[in-house]
Enzyme design. Structure first.
Site, PDB file in Angstrom:
ATOM      1  N   TYR A  78       0.817  -1.203   0.000  1.00 58.88           N
ATOM      2  CA  TYR A  78       0.000   0.000   0.000  1.00 58.88           C
ATOM      3  C   TYR A  78       0.850   1.253   0.000  1.00 58.88           C
ATOM      4  O   TYR A  78       2.067   1.185   0.192  1.00 58.88           O
ATOM      5  CB  TYR A  78      -0.960  -0.007   1.203  1.00 58.88           C
ATOM      6  CG  TYR A  78      -0.310   0.306   2.531  1.00 58.88           C
ATOM      7  CD1 TYR A  78       0.531  -0.605   3.152  1.00 58.88           C
ATOM      8  CD2 TYR A  78      -0.516   1.531   3.161  1.00 58.88           C
ATOM      9  CE1 TYR A  78       1.146  -0.311   4.369  1.00 58.88           C
ATOM     10  CE2 TYR A  78       0.082   1.826   4.377  1.00 58.88           C
ATOM     11  CZ  TYR A  78       0.908   0.893   4.975  1.00 58.88           C
ATOM     12  OH  TYR A  78       1.515   1.191   6.171  1.00 58.88           O
ATOM     13  N   LYS A  86       6.460  -2.002   1.818  1.00 51.39           N
ATOM     14  CA  LYS A  86       5.312  -1.368   2.494  1.00 51.39           C
ATOM     15  C   LYS A  86       4.113  -2.304   2.387  1.00 51.39           C
ATOM     16  O   LYS A  86       3.211  -2.132   1.568  1.00 51.39           O
ATOM     17  CB  LYS A  86       5.031   0.026   1.906  1.00 51.39           C
ATOM     18  CG  LYS A  86       4.164   0.889   2.835  1.00 51.39           C
ATOM     19  CD  LYS A  86       4.269   2.342   2.466  1.00 51.39           C
ATOM     20  CE  LYS A  86       3.234   3.208   3.160  1.00 51.39           C
ATOM     21  NZ  LYS A  86       3.346   3.294   4.613  1.00 51.39           N
ATOM     22  N   GLU A 101      12.829   2.531  13.476  1.00 53.67           N
ATOM     23  CA  GLU A 101      11.910   3.588  13.020  1.00 53.67           C
ATOM     24  C   GLU A 101      10.694   3.572  13.926  1.00 53.67           C
ATOM     25  O   GLU A 101      10.635   2.792  14.877  1.00 53.67           O
ATOM     26  CB  GLU A 101      11.512   3.349  11.556  1.00 53.67           C
ATOM     27  CG  GLU A 101      10.839   2.017  11.326  1.00 53.67           C
ATOM     28  CD  GLU A 101      10.529   1.741   9.864  1.00 53.67           C
ATOM     29  OE1 GLU A 101      10.388   2.687   9.087  1.00 53.67           O
ATOM     30  OE2 GLU A 101      10.400   0.555   9.518  1.00 53.67           O
ATOM     31  N   LEU A 151      11.624   1.052   6.519  1.00 54.92           N
ATOM     32  CA  LEU A 151      10.925   1.505   5.305  1.00 54.92           C
ATOM     33  C   LEU A 151      11.565   2.800   4.795  1.00 54.92           C
ATOM     34  O   LEU A 151      11.741   3.742   5.577  1.00 54.92           O
ATOM     35  CB  LEU A 151       9.451   1.770   5.627  1.00 54.92           C
ATOM     36  CG  LEU A 151       8.607   2.180   4.421  1.00 54.92           C
ATOM     37  CD1 LEU A 151       8.298   0.955   3.556  1.00 54.92           C
ATOM     38  CD2 LEU A 151       7.311   2.853   4.850  1.00 54.92           C
TER      39      LEU A 151
HETATM   40  C1  PLP Z   1       6.861   1.773   9.327  1.00 59.24           C
HETATM   41  C2  PLP Z   1       6.885   3.102   8.659  1.00 59.24           C
HETATM   42  N1  PLP Z   1       8.047   3.761   8.551  1.00 59.24           N
HETATM   43  C3  PLP Z   1       8.112   4.975   7.976  1.00 59.24           C
HETATM   44  C4  PLP Z   1       6.970   5.586   7.469  1.00 59.24           C
HETATM   45  C5  PLP Z   1       7.081   6.952   6.855  1.00 59.24           C
HETATM   46  O1  PLP Z   1       6.936   6.904   5.458  1.00 59.24           O
HETATM   47  P1  PLP Z   1       6.311   8.137   4.673  1.00 59.24           P
HETATM   48  O2  PLP Z   1       7.101   9.322   5.062  1.00 59.24           O
HETATM   49  O3  PLP Z   1       6.502   7.797   3.255  1.00 59.24           O
HETATM   50  O4  PLP Z   1       4.886   8.230   5.111  1.00 59.24           O
HETATM   51  C6  PLP Z   1       5.747   4.933   7.546  1.00 59.24           C
HETATM   52  C7  PLP Z   1       4.544   5.551   7.002  1.00 59.24           C
HETATM   53  O5  PLP Z   1       3.481   5.018   7.046  1.00 59.24           O
HETATM   54  C8  PLP Z   1       5.702   3.655   8.155  1.00 59.24           C
HETATM   55  O6  PLP Z   1       4.543   2.993   8.258  1.00 59.24           O
END
Ligand code: PLP
Length: 292
Positions: free
Chosen positions: A36, A151, A183, A207
């Protein structure tokens, strides 16, 4: 179209949310065999669209699925959905599952058609008290799998961690492994120490964050020194500033970690610089044409 009835897009059709149905044999439903994206929308315009599509492509590739639609088709669907739902500031949720089989079978049937689902939500502007006070976070052990760079909708450890944090009145769970920062449960984490902005290197356990990447780019433009290196739990606890980056909220200052103040206990100067630069960038982009 009545904006109070959410309109979604499901595998080729715009329809009211209440009429959107998938098979219980959909592999996304049975196995979380799906990936997603969450794309922010500012002033009715998708933000970092190319970056989100690139990450979708990367996730699909990692699970052996082809990109099911061309970039222009994604853009058309997103644009129309945002218009139909009259979204000014909000987000688009985009979900691609491997599709529905005729039996429950772990092994992948290569002949399935993907199920593609998109919906929008409006987002309230950031609460000004967050800017003044920052947010609390709770550290927890990372209990996820070894490919968090995909993701995937398989988010059970993330939602359990987020819920544990929420029960402790914290906005985010910051996940640690072996004494190192990974994270947040739904965010990337940055740290500032002695005017240097730190980010952990991307590994299969993290991620790649679209918002984090933008913040590091903006930091470069602001002549803030950026160090990409592993961040120990000790360094995190003794940081001057900690920041959370996510598509739906931009960049937020963490002023309390496990009940202890971070730095001076109020949002710090690096966060303020980055937030101002992000806000200016977002406003500039929001009023340009949406080109794919
Ligand atoms: C586990 C995780 N890390 C980092 C992020 C941050 O990613 P983004 O800045 O693209 O939303 C998300 C966003 O949903 C996430 O679920």
């Amino acid at each position: 179209m009545n904006a109070t009835v959410p309109i979604v897009w499901l595998s080729g059709r715009f329809l009211p949310l209440a009429d959107a149905a998938i098979s219980p044999l959909d592999r996304g439903f049975l196995f979380a065999d799906a990936v997603y994206e969450v794309i922010p929308v500012y002033a009715g315009r998708p933000f970092l669209f190319k970056e989100h599509l690139a990450r979708l492509d990367r996730s699909l590739n990692a699970i052996g699925m082809p990109m099911p639609m061309a970039t222009n088709d994604w853009a058309d669907v997103i644009r129309t959905l945002v218009d139909k739902n009259k979204i000014s500031d909000g987000m688009v949720y985009l979900h691609v599952s491997r599709g529905a089989d005729v039996i429950r079978n772990h092994a992948i049937n290569e002949r399935l058609s993907p199920t593609i689902f998109l919906m929008t939500s409006a987002l309230a502007p950031m609460d000004p008290t967050i800017q003044q006070q920052g947010v609390a976070a709770l550290t927890l052990p990372d209990q996820r799998w070894a490919r968090c760079d995909i993701k995937s909708t398989s988010l059970l450890p993330n939602i359990l961690a987020k819920s544990t944090a929420a029960r402790a009145q914290a906005l985010e769970a910051i996940l640690l492994d072996n004494g190192l920062l990974r994270e947040g449960s739904s965010s990337s984490v940055l740290m500032a120490k002695d005017n240097v902005l730190w980010a952990p290197p991307y590994t299969p356990e993290i991620l790649p964050g679209t918002t984090r990447d933008l913040m590091l780019r903006l930091a470069g433009e602001l002549n803030i020194t950026v160090t990409i290196a592993p961040i120990t739990e000790h360094a995190l606890r003794h940081a001057d500033e900690i920041m959370l980056c996510f598509a739906t909220r931009g960049v937020l200052p963490v002023t309390q970690l496990d009940g202890q103040p971070i730095g001076s206990g109020v949002p710090g100067p690096l966060w303020q610089h980055l937030y101002s630069a992000f806000d200016a960038y977002r406003q500039r982009i929001a009023h340009t044409a949406f080109n794919t």
